[in-house]
Design a protein around this motif. Structure first.
Motif, PDB file in Angstrom:
ATOM      1  N   ILE A 165      27.811   6.727  10.043  1.00  0.00           N
ATOM      2  CA  ILE A 165      27.799   6.505  11.492  1.00  0.00           C
ATOM      3  C   ILE A 165      27.082   7.637  12.218  1.00  0.00           C
ATOM      4  CG2 ILE A 165      29.273   6.303  13.538  1.00  0.00           C
ATOM      5  CD1 ILE A 165      31.363   4.947  11.680  1.00  0.00           C
ATOM      6  N   SER A 166      27.285   8.863  11.769  1.00  0.00           N
ATOM      7  CA  SER A 166      26.673  10.004  12.461  1.00  0.00           C
ATOM      8  C   SER A 166      25.151  10.021  12.304  1.00  0.00           C
ATOM      9  CB  SER A 166      27.274  11.322  11.962  1.00  0.00           C
ATOM     10  OG  SER A 166      27.033  11.506  10.579  1.00  0.00           O
ATOM     11  N   ARG A 167      24.638   9.513  11.172  1.00  0.00           N
ATOM     12  CA  ARG A 167      23.176   9.414  11.043  1.00  0.00           C
ATOM     13  C   ARG A 167      22.629   8.302  11.921  1.00  0.00           C
ATOM     14  NH1 ARG A 167      25.666  12.863   7.395  1.00  0.00           N
ATOM     15  NH2 ARG A 167      24.124  14.406   6.752  1.00  0.00           N
ATOM     16  N   THR A 168      23.407   7.250  12.100  1.00  0.00           N
ATOM     17  CA  THR A 168      23.007   6.205  13.046  1.00  0.00           C
ATOM     18  C   THR A 168      22.932   6.781  14.450  1.00  0.00           C
ATOM     19  OG1 THR A 168      24.125   4.545  11.674  1.00  0.00           O
ATOM     20  CG2 THR A 168      23.569   3.906  13.930  1.00  0.00           C
ATOM     21  N   SER A 169      23.844   7.667  14.771  1.00  0.00           N
ATOM     22  CA  SER A 169      23.868   8.306  16.089  1.00  0.00           C
ATOM     23  C   SER A 169      22.564   9.033  16.378  1.00  0.00           C
ATOM     24  CB  SER A 169      25.052   9.272  16.165  1.00  0.00           C
ATOM     25  OG  SER A 169      25.194   9.823  17.445  1.00  0.00           O
ATOM     26  N   ILE A 200      18.111  -2.013  12.184  1.00  0.00           N
ATOM     27  CA  ILE A 200      18.612  -1.862  10.807  1.00  0.00           C
ATOM     28  C   ILE A 200      19.630  -0.732  10.731  1.00  0.00           C
ATOM     29  CG2 ILE A 200      17.956  -1.158   8.471  1.00  0.00           C
ATOM     30  CD1 ILE A 200      15.335  -2.692   8.887  1.00  0.00           C
ATOM     31  N   ALA A 201      19.345   0.396  11.380  1.00  0.00           N
ATOM     32  CA  ALA A 201      20.283   1.520  11.374  1.00  0.00           C
ATOM     33  C   ALA A 201      21.607   1.130  12.018  1.00  0.00           C
ATOM     34  CB  ALA A 201      19.675   2.724  12.088  1.00  0.00           C
ATOM     35  N   THR A 202      21.538   0.421  13.140  1.00  0.00           N
ATOM     36  CA  THR A 202      22.749   0.009  13.852  1.00  0.00           C
ATOM     37  C   THR A 202      23.549  -0.999  13.042  1.00  0.00           C
ATOM     38  OG1 THR A 202      21.639   0.373  15.982  1.00  0.00           O
ATOM     39  CG2 THR A 202      23.641  -0.949  16.004  1.00  0.00           C
ATOM     40  N   LEU A 203      22.856  -1.931  12.392  1.00  0.00           N
ATOM     41  CA  LEU A 203      23.555  -2.905  11.546  1.00  0.00           C
ATOM     42  C   LEU A 203      24.272  -2.221  10.394  1.00  0.00           C
ATOM     43  CD1 LEU A 203      20.996  -5.879  11.375  1.00  0.00           C
ATOM     44  CD2 LEU A 203      23.244  -5.856  12.497  1.00  0.00           C
ATOM     45  N   THR A 204      23.655  -1.173   9.845  1.00  0.00           N
ATOM     46  CA  THR A 204      24.304  -0.414   8.775  1.00  0.00           C
ATOM     47  C   THR A 204      25.611   0.200   9.269  1.00  0.00           C
ATOM     48  OG1 THR A 204      22.125   0.120   7.864  1.00  0.00           O
ATOM     49  CG2 THR A 204      23.998   1.412   7.057  1.00  0.00           C
ATOM     50  N   ALA A 205      25.590   0.735  10.490  1.00  0.00           N
ATOM     51  CA  ALA A 205      26.808   1.313  11.067  1.00  0.00           C
ATOM     52  C   ALA A 205      27.854   0.235  11.316  1.00  0.00           C
ATOM     53  CB  ALA A 205      26.477   2.036  12.364  1.00  0.00           C
ATOM     54  N   LEU A 206      27.435  -0.934  11.780  1.00  0.00           N
ATOM     55  CA  LEU A 206      28.379  -2.031  12.048  1.00  0.00           C
ATOM     56  C   LEU A 206      29.025  -2.529  10.759  1.00  0.00           C
ATOM     57  CD1 LEU A 206      26.408  -4.048  14.757  1.00  0.00           C
ATOM     58  CD2 LEU A 206      28.405  -2.584  15.109  1.00  0.00           C
ATOM     59  N   VAL A 207      28.249  -2.618   9.695  1.00  0.00           N
ATOM     60  CA  VAL A 207      28.816  -3.004   8.394  1.00  0.00           C
ATOM     61  C   VAL A 207      29.832  -1.961   7.936  1.00  0.00           C
ATOM     62  CG1 VAL A 207      28.276  -3.325   5.952  1.00  0.00           C
ATOM     63  CG2 VAL A 207      26.838  -4.395   7.687  1.00  0.00           C
ATOM     64  N   THR A 208      29.517  -0.696   8.184  1.00  0.00           N
ATOM     65  CA  THR A 208      30.437   0.390   7.821  1.00  0.00           C
ATOM     66  C   THR A 208      31.749   0.271   8.584  1.00  0.00           C
ATOM     67  OG1 THR A 208      28.568   1.854   7.386  1.00  0.00           O
ATOM     68  CG2 THR A 208      30.709   2.895   7.757  1.00  0.00           C
ATOM     69  N   ILE A 209      31.658  -0.025   9.873  1.00  0.00           N
ATOM     70  CA  ILE A 209      32.870  -0.179  10.688  1.00  0.00           C
ATOM     71  C   ILE A 209      33.696  -1.369  10.201  1.00  0.00           C
ATOM     72  CG2 ILE A 209      33.686  -0.739  13.017  1.00  0.00           C
ATOM     73  CD1 ILE A 209      31.173   0.865  14.008  1.00  0.00           C
ATOM     74  N   ALA A 210      33.018  -2.462   9.827  1.00  0.00           N
ATOM     75  CA  ALA A 210      33.728  -3.625   9.287  1.00  0.00           C
ATOM     76  C   ALA A 210      34.418  -3.263   7.978  1.00  0.00           C
ATOM     77  CB  ALA A 210      32.751  -4.778   9.070  1.00  0.00           C
ATOM     78  N   ALA A 211      33.755  -2.469   7.141  1.00  0.00           N
ATOM     79  CA  ALA A 211      34.364  -2.034   5.885  1.00  0.00           C
ATOM     80  C   ALA A 211      35.585  -1.154   6.140  1.00  0.00           C
ATOM     81  CB  ALA A 211      33.328  -1.287   5.044  1.00  0.00           C
ATOM     82  N   LEU A 212      35.507  -0.308   7.172  1.00  0.00           N
ATOM     83  CA  LEU A 212      36.656   0.516   7.551  1.00  0.00           C
ATOM     84  C   LEU A 212      37.861  -0.356   7.886  1.00  0.00           C
ATOM     85  CD1 LEU A 212      35.528   3.444   9.888  1.00  0.00           C
ATOM     86  CD2 LEU A 212      37.054   3.614   7.931  1.00  0.00           C
ATOM     87  N   ALA A 213      37.606  -1.425   8.628  1.00  0.00           N
ATOM     88  CA  ALA A 213      38.690  -2.329   9.022  1.00  0.00           C
ATOM     89  C   ALA A 213      39.322  -3.001   7.809  1.00  0.00           C
ATOM     90  CB  ALA A 213      38.165  -3.382   9.992  1.00  0.00           C
ATOM     91  N   ILE A 214      38.506  -3.277   6.793  1.00  0.00           N
ATOM     92  CA  ILE A 214      39.003  -3.957   5.591  1.00  0.00           C
ATOM     93  C   ILE A 214      39.726  -2.977   4.664  1.00  0.00           C
ATOM     94  CG2 ILE A 214      38.312  -5.178   3.493  1.00  0.00           C
ATOM     95  CD1 ILE A 214      35.988  -6.356   5.177  1.00  0.00           C
ATOM     96  N   ILE A 215      39.093  -1.828   4.420  1.00  0.00           N
ATOM     97  CA  ILE A 215      39.664  -0.856   3.474  1.00  0.00           C
ATOM     98  C   ILE A 215      40.903  -0.180   4.061  1.00  0.00           C
ATOM     99  CG2 ILE A 215      39.223   1.305   2.234  1.00  0.00           C
ATOM    100  CD1 ILE A 215      36.255   0.462   2.165  1.00  0.00           C
ATOM    101  N   LEU A 216      40.842   0.167   5.340  1.00  0.00           N
ATOM    102  CA  LEU A 216      41.985   0.796   6.004  1.00  0.00           C
ATOM    103  C   LEU A 216      42.637  -0.249   6.912  1.00  0.00           C
ATOM    104  CD1 LEU A 216      40.430   4.310   6.750  1.00  0.00           C
ATOM    105  CD2 LEU A 216      41.866   3.630   4.824  1.00  0.00           C
ATOM    106  N   THR A 217      42.425  -0.138   8.209  1.00  0.00           N
ATOM    107  CA  THR A 217      42.972  -1.122   9.148  1.00  0.00           C
ATOM    108  C   THR A 217      41.989  -1.305  10.309  1.00  0.00           C
ATOM    109  OG1 THR A 217      44.111   0.469  10.579  1.00  0.00           O
ATOM    110  CG2 THR A 217      45.320  -0.337   8.626  1.00  0.00           C
TER     111      THR A 217
END
Length: 269
Positions: A165-169, A200-217
């Motif tokens: 996320i920070s590299r997307t920033s 593409i960079a933003t989509l990568t961050a969005l996929v990461t956030i979705a993974a966070l929701a799945i792996i954690l909450t």
């Protein structure tokens, strides 16, 4: 086969397109880390600009290395020491590239009252009081925030997600502001980002956030997003009014502050 109406530099073959993307990714890896890239990069300013779309993916590699260093260390050492080792691993992997930018940014902005002097200070390789203090505080807060997280799974997930996320920033900063100086390490990148790179960079961050929701909450995902956005806004409010744009140093500061704010937000749970 290309026809007479096909531009000479346009290759219709898929393998060539893949090789081209591979070269662009390797340039991103070469620029942001010390990982050896023995493959032909075929450098050009335009390719370096396009490499921005792979910055979050390089962040994933850095985060995975940090997570691995933490996991192995945590098998025999207390969490605090394991987190310190993970933090050191990322600095070694990147050559403290972003940390250097953080220090230079705080020296330049806090150590001067006008744009020209700020840019001059930031160009100086020596570290000053403000830069040293910023490094100490940011690294200490990162370690403290990570150590306070609930368990090993949360820390590992946070490390990987925050580095992505920070590299997307940083890509968003480059897409929404101009380069503040005519020379320096980011000079060749003073080419407007094509929208596809930011997407593409933003989509990568969005996929990461979705993974966070799945792996954690989902709550973890929302907090990480809110923290990253807050850090992004705060650091831009710090340097952009003075510089009227960004530099390579401020991109490093953006990465560090966004990463930190992500950890702090997750630590509130």
């Amino acid at each position: 086969m290309p026809t007479s109406s096909t531009p000479a530099n346009y290759d219709l073959t898929m393998p060539s397109a893949i090789r081209n993307e591979f070269k662009t990714f390797n340039l991103a890896l070469h620029f942001l880390t010390r990982i050896p890239t023995p493959f032909d990069i075929d450098y050009s300013p335009e390719r370096l600009t396009d490499a921005n779309r792979y910055y979050p993916l390089v962040g994933a590699i850095i985060g995975i290395v940090a997570a691995f260093a933490f996991f192995i260390s945590s098998l025999a050492l207390p969490t605090l020491i394991a987190v310190i080792i993970a933090t050191a691993a990322t600095a070694l992997l990147t050559g403290a590239f972003h940390e250097d930018g953080l220090a230079d940014t705080f020296d330049g902005i806090s150590g001067a009252y006008d744009r020209a002097r700020s840019l001059e200070i930031m160009h100086d390789s020596r570290i000053g009081t403000f830069g040293a203090l910023a490094l100490i505080l940011v690294i200490t807060l990162k370690i403290a925030a990570l150590t306070s997280l609930a368990d090993t799974t949360t820390i590992i997930t946070a490390l990987i997600a925050a580095h992505i996320i920070s590299r997307t920033s940083t890509v968003i900063v480059k897409a929404t502001s101009t380069y503040a100086r005519e020379d320096g390490i980011a000079g060749p990148q003073d080419i407007p980002l094509r929208p596809i790179n930011t997407i593409i960079a933003t989509l990568t961050a969005l996929v990461t956030i979705a993974a966070l929701a799945i792996i954690l909450t989902p709550t973890h995902a929302l907090l990480a997003t809110a923290g990253a956005i807050t850090g992004h806004i705060l650091i831009r409010l710090y340097f952009q009014p003075r510089l009227k744009g960004h530099t390579g140093d401020t991109l490093g500061a953006t990465q560090q502050i966004t990463e930190l704010s992500t950890y702090i937000a997750l630590a509130t749970l």
